[in-house]
Design an enzyme around this catalytic site. Structure first.
Site, PDB file in Angstrom:
ATOM      1  N   ARG A 244      31.122  80.609  44.883  1.00  0.00           N
ATOM      2  CA  ARG A 244      31.652  80.911  46.221  1.00  0.00           C
ATOM      3  C   ARG A 244      33.011  81.563  46.060  1.00  0.00           C
ATOM      4  O   ARG A 244      33.982  80.892  45.730  1.00  0.00           O
ATOM      5  CB  ARG A 244      31.833  79.629  47.023  1.00  0.00           C
TER       6      ARG A 244
ATOM      7  N   CYS B  85      25.792  75.728  45.678  1.00  0.00           N
ATOM      8  CA  CYS B  85      25.983  77.151  45.990  1.00  0.00           C
ATOM      9  C   CYS B  85      24.661  77.820  46.347  1.00  0.00           C
ATOM     10  O   CYS B  85      24.559  79.038  46.385  1.00  0.00           O
ATOM     11  CB  CYS B  85      26.632  77.890  44.829  1.00  0.00           C
ATOM     12  N   GLY B  86      23.608  77.020  46.582  1.00  0.00           N
ATOM     13  CA  GLY B  86      22.368  77.592  47.109  1.00  0.00           C
ATOM     14  C   GLY B  86      21.342  77.996  46.050  1.00  0.00           C
ATOM     15  O   GLY B  86      20.571  78.921  46.273  1.00  0.00           O
TER      16      GLY B  86
ATOM     17  N   HIS C  12      21.697  75.602  33.264  1.00  0.00           N
ATOM     18  CA  HIS C  12      21.660  75.123  34.651  1.00  0.00           C
ATOM     19  C   HIS C  12      21.295  76.315  35.542  1.00  0.00           C
ATOM     20  O   HIS C  12      22.138  76.859  36.254  1.00  0.00           O
ATOM     21  CB  HIS C  12      23.047  74.560  34.997  1.00  0.00           C
TER      22      HIS C  12
ATOM     23  N   ARG D   8      18.731  62.900  49.097  1.00  0.00           N
ATOM     24  CA  ARG D   8      17.856  63.736  48.270  1.00  0.00           C
ATOM     25  C   ARG D   8      16.383  63.577  48.611  1.00  0.00           C
ATOM     26  O   ARG D   8      15.945  62.541  49.091  1.00  0.00           O
ATOM     27  CB  ARG D   8      18.033  63.337  46.798  1.00  0.00           C
TER      28      ARG D   8
ATOM     29  N   LYS E 181      19.497  65.919  34.089  1.00  0.00           N
ATOM     30  CA  LYS E 181      20.799  66.416  33.630  1.00  0.00           C
ATOM     31  C   LYS E 181      21.113  65.902  32.222  1.00  0.00           C
ATOM     32  O   LYS E 181      21.672  66.619  31.400  1.00  0.00           O
ATOM     33  CB  LYS E 181      21.899  65.989  34.610  1.00  0.00           C
TER      34      LYS E 181
ATOM     35  N   TYR F 191      20.585  55.918  40.490  1.00  0.00           N
ATOM     36  CA  TYR F 191      20.478  57.126  41.305  1.00  0.00           C
ATOM     37  C   TYR F 191      20.318  58.411  40.509  1.00  0.00           C
ATOM     38  O   TYR F 191      21.052  58.643  39.541  1.00  0.00           O
ATOM     39  CB  TYR F 191      21.739  57.263  42.182  1.00  0.00           C
ATOM     40  N   GLY F 192      19.442  59.265  40.948  1.00  0.00           N
ATOM     41  CA  GLY F 192      19.337  60.671  40.533  1.00  0.00           C
ATOM     42  C   GLY F 192      19.671  60.949  39.082  1.00  0.00           C
ATOM     43  O   GLY F 192      19.102  60.343  38.174  1.00  0.00           O
ATOM     44  N   GLY F 193      20.593  61.861  38.903  1.00  0.00           N
ATOM     45  CA  GLY F 193      20.943  62.331  37.563  1.00  0.00           C
ATOM     46  C   GLY F 193      21.452  61.241  36.639  1.00  0.00           C
ATOM     47  O   GLY F 193      21.459  61.417  35.416  1.00  0.00           O
TER      48      GLY F 193
ATOM     49  N   ASP G 109      16.493  74.500  39.159  1.00  0.00           N
ATOM     50  CA  ASP G 109      17.713  73.855  38.639  1.00  0.00           C
ATOM     51  C   ASP G 109      17.967  74.102  37.149  1.00  0.00           C
ATOM     52  O   ASP G 109      19.110  74.221  36.756  1.00  0.00           O
ATOM     53  CB  ASP G 109      17.635  72.336  38.911  1.00  0.00           C
TER      54      ASP G 109
ATOM     55  N   TYR H  84      21.103  84.269  52.580  1.00  0.00           N
ATOM     56  CA  TYR H  84      19.712  83.807  52.712  1.00  0.00           C
ATOM     57  C   TYR H  84      18.711  84.927  52.365  1.00  0.00           C
ATOM     58  O   TYR H  84      18.857  85.564  51.337  1.00  0.00           O
ATOM     59  CB  TYR H  84      19.481  83.207  54.102  1.00  0.00           C
ATOM     60  N   GLY H  85      17.720  85.177  53.239  1.00  0.00           N
ATOM     61  CA  GLY H  85      16.663  86.143  52.924  1.00  0.00           C
ATOM     62  C   GLY H  85      17.194  87.543  52.660  1.00  0.00           C
ATOM     63  O   GLY H  85      16.554  88.345  51.954  1.00  0.00           O
TER      64      GLY H  85
ATOM     65  N   ARG I 293      25.819  61.633  41.140  1.00  0.00           N
ATOM     66  CA  ARG I 293      26.248  61.623  39.740  1.00  0.00           C
ATOM     67  C   ARG I 293      27.694  61.148  39.683  1.00  0.00           C
ATOM     68  O   ARG I 293      28.482  61.420  40.580  1.00  0.00           O
ATOM     69  CB  ARG I 293      26.170  63.034  39.155  1.00  0.00           C
TER      70      ARG I 293
ATOM     71  N   SER J 200      26.786  73.632  41.425  1.00  0.00           N
ATOM     72  CA  SER J 200      26.103  72.762  42.386  1.00  0.00           C
ATOM     73  C   SER J 200      26.559  73.132  43.802  1.00  0.00           C
ATOM     74  O   SER J 200      27.735  73.447  44.008  1.00  0.00           O
ATOM     75  CB  SER J 200      26.454  71.300  42.103  1.00  0.00           C
TER      76      SER J 200
ATOM     77  N   THR K 193      18.643  76.276  45.106  1.00  0.00           N
ATOM     78  CA  THR K 193      17.299  76.004  45.617  1.00  0.00           C
ATOM     79  C   THR K 193      16.933  77.048  46.684  1.00  0.00           C
ATOM     80  O   THR K 193      15.794  77.527  46.730  1.00  0.00           O
ATOM     81  CB  THR K 193      17.223  74.563  46.167  1.00  0.00           C
ATOM     82  N   ASN K 194      17.906  77.436  47.514  1.00  0.00           N
ATOM     83  CA  ASN K 194      17.624  78.447  48.537  1.00  0.00           C
ATOM     84  C   ASN K 194      17.240  79.788  47.910  1.00  0.00           C
ATOM     85  O   ASN K 194      16.297  80.445  48.353  1.00  0.00           O
ATOM     86  CB  ASN K 194      18.837  78.648  49.450  1.00  0.00           C
TER      87      ASN K 194
HETATM   88  C1  OXD Z   1      23.496  69.225  40.645  1.00  0.00           C
HETATM   89  C2  OXD Z   1      22.122  68.812  40.923  1.00  0.00           C
HETATM   90  O1  OXD Z   1      24.433  68.497  40.982  1.00  0.00           O
HETATM   91  O2  OXD Z   1      21.203  69.593  40.641  1.00  0.00           O
HETATM   92  O3  OXD Z   1      23.671  70.304  40.079  1.00  0.00           O
HETATM   93  O4  OXD Z   1      21.908  67.693  41.406  1.00  0.00           O
HETATM   94 MN    MN Z   2      21.874  71.201  39.460  1.00  0.00          MN
END
Ligand code: OXD
Ligand code: MN
Length: 598
Positions: free
Chosen positions: A411, A265-266, A241, A380, A221, A212-214, A288, A507-508, A72, A263, A268-269
């Protein structure tokens, strides 16, 4: 050209752009498998795409972008409002008339030698009353196949649209071809000619120069956050978000949680976490974006408007996020990762060594043992949500899922405890408004300190951020049943001790914190008052089997008044950017915090 619709407004809109952009052909995308195969074959034949090994990575394709087109571009992203103050101090601004003049010049003839694809898409399950329909025109076949993963796309969307309204999304890579001119692998315009422009008042998106992407998949986004945040403000809902997960306790009770983190900071995890405590499970609704509306029962319901995950590949591994890794087992588009000699993919942090002869994202040949970068750090995968091993059974429920808790976090190596709970909706809004992540000067070339990213929406809010805070306050005021509002929490997985040692395994094991949050929502565990909000009692966070000591736990839950007084000063600096547009209710929350610390 087959139009696939009788929607006159849509047909007229496409025709108008055909006149401006002058494509050689126009294709209305039906979203079918045949169409997808045809586009993939075409991109393989042209050299833009490489088909991955059908046994190892069925139905998956590999791309390398132009080195100037890898992420982005925030400084080329514009919110175009009549008055600059309505875009606010956190957005790049241009007036709608000026921006349209600039872009119409660029768009004129921009698709010469190319095909215009008309891509109807739904953000959210087809027909959900929370979902919205958009139509993107684009000259990128990569955008078409990516949109087919990331959204519900094609003829079925036009059937639901009927003669209704849609959000018009205009996209061109900005690289017309002269007669006989050979195309490049990844056409795009130079950075200073890229424009990602939003017109919130008229719900339009005009994107130029990036593939690209976003910047190019305009449902994500641009629509689902920037335009939707403005729609949500005017219509009384929330476009955020946020990931959405379903958390089930050992008794089989499920609660849904939405969470906003900046963005990287985990998110998706967390959305795909495997709990380390017995009997608990996490299922994924989204990683997301969350759109939330009140249901008839007074509860806030959320949908994931997307149909896929556009995840950062590097450091996704069996250890960090096996569910994301296996979402990419098939039907996936990879961009800017490494291509191994056996036509598979590799990236830094995948968990095993890079095979000799792997092609890097810059199309160089990797030599085993060298320090060459193989994947771009923002490489990605675009993977179907339905291929995620932990996808929630209700992820496509048109009614959405009822949200019990909203989490904020960033963080924060110091100051901010592992978890605390807001005393009220307004207090929670205050917590969201001051979300921040600590940055080290070396890492990103920014001044060291806390970079504020309110609600993790800094690059994604389609209007003045202070008015967005006000919208959150008003959602609390307008809630049909205040007792049913989600509880709000702040979490911080990133606390360190004074020697720089991580205090929390993450994590877990974050499931141990989620369990406390779950129990707070059920009312089965007490919290203790502190100057900043409600804290867990140390014994209520299960640390059995961890190397976290009781002393670590004390540190993780500590509120250091001096550090927090310094934090108050930083919050005042952050709020000062918005002048007198900060809602009174938030100034009151700040005053309460200050008083509690005195
Ligand atoms: C972001 C993304 O940057 O999801 O937040 O790609
Ligand atoms: Mn995002």
């Amino acid at each position: 050209m087959t139009t696939l619709t009788k929607n006159q407004k849509l047909i007229q809109w496409v025709n108008d752009w055909v006149k401006v952009m002058q494509p050689d052909n126009v294709v209305w995308c039906d979203g079918s498998e045949e169409e997808n195969n045809r586009l993939n074959e075409m991109m393989v034949a042209s050299g833009m795409a490489i088909k991955l090994d059908e046994k190892k990575r069925p139905n998956s394709f590999y791309y390398q972008s132009d080195p100037s087109d890898v992420a982005r571009v925030e400084n080329r992203t514009f919110i175009c409002t009549e008055k600059e103050e309505d875009a606010g101090p956190t957005n790049y601004w241009e007036s709608p008339a000026k921006m349209k003049e600039i872009l119409l010049a660029k768009y004129t003839g921009c698709m010469k030698g190319r095909t215009m694809y008309v891509i109807p898409f739904s953000m959210g399950p087809l027909g959900s009353n929370i979902a919205q329909i958009g139509v993107e025109i684009s000259d990128s076949p990569y955008v078409v196949t990516s949109m087919r993963i990331m959204t519900r796309m094609g003829k079925a969307v036009l059937d639901v649209l009927g003669d209704g309204d849609f959000v018009p999304c205009v996209h061109s890579v900005g690289a017309p071809l002269a007669p006989g001119q050979k195309d490049v692998k990844w056409p795009c315009a130079p950075i200073e000619e890229k424009y990602i422009s939003h017109f919130p008042a008229t719900k339009e998106i005009w994107s130029y120069g990036s593939g690209y992407g976003g910047n190019a998949l305009l449902g994500k986004k641009c629509f689902a956050l920037r335009i939707a945040s403005y729609m949500a403000k005017t219509e009384g809902w929330l476009a955020e978000h946020m990931l959405i997960l379903g958390l089930t306790n050992p008794a089989g009770v499920t609660k849904y949680i939405a969470a906003a983190f900046p963005s990287a900071c985990g998110k998706t995890n967390l959305a795909m976490l495997i709990p380390s405590i017995p009997g608990w499970t996490v299922k994924t609704v989204g990683d997301d974006i969350a759109w939330m509306k009140f249901g008839k029962d007074g509860q806030l319901y959320a949908i994931n408007p997307e149909a896929g995950f556009f995840g950062v590949a590097p450091f996704t591994s069996e250890q960090t996020n096996p569910n994301a890794l296996h979402s990419c087992d098939k039907d996936t588009i990879f961009t800017n990762v490494g291509l191994t000699p056996d036509k598979n993919v590799w990236w830094e942090g995948i968990g095993y060594d890079c095979p000799d002869g792997t092609i890097t994202w810059k199309n160089e040949v990797y030599k085993a043992g060298s320090d060459m970068q193989v994947a771009h750090p923002n490489a990605r995968f675009a993977a179907k949500a339905s291929n995620c091993p932990t996808i929630d059974p209700k992820w496509e429920d048109p009614a959405g899922v009822p949200i019990s808790a909203i989490l904020f976090g960033g963080r924060r190596p110091s100051t901010v405890p592992l978890v605390y709970e807001a005393r009220s909706w307004n207090h929670g809004t205050f917590i969201g408004s001051v979300v921040g992540s600590e940055v080290t000067a070396a890492a990103i070339g920014l001044a060291a300190g806390v970079r504020r990213d309110p609600f993790a929406m800094l690059p994604f809010c389609g209007y003045n951020m202070a008015d967005y805070f006000g919208h959150w306050i008003s959602i609390g005021e307008k809630a049909p049943d205040k007792a049913k509002l989600p509880k709000i929490f702040n979490v911080n997985w990133f606390r360190k001790d004074e020697n720089g040692r991580w205090l929390w395994p993450g994590y877990g094991d974050n499931s141990r914190v989620l369990a406390w949050i779950f129990n707070r929502c059920e009312g089965s565990v007490e919290a203790v008052e502190s100057p900043i909000g409600l804290l867990p009692k140390a014994q209520d966070i299960d640390i059995s089997g961890l190397s976290v000591t009781p002393a670590d736990m004390t540190e993780l839950l500590k509120v250091d008044k001096n550090l927090w007084k310094a934090e108050v000063d930083l919050i005042k600096e952050h709020y000062a950017r918005f002048g007198n547009r900060i809602p009174a209710a938030l100034n009151a929350e700040l005053a309460t915090l200050e008083k509690n610390l005195a």
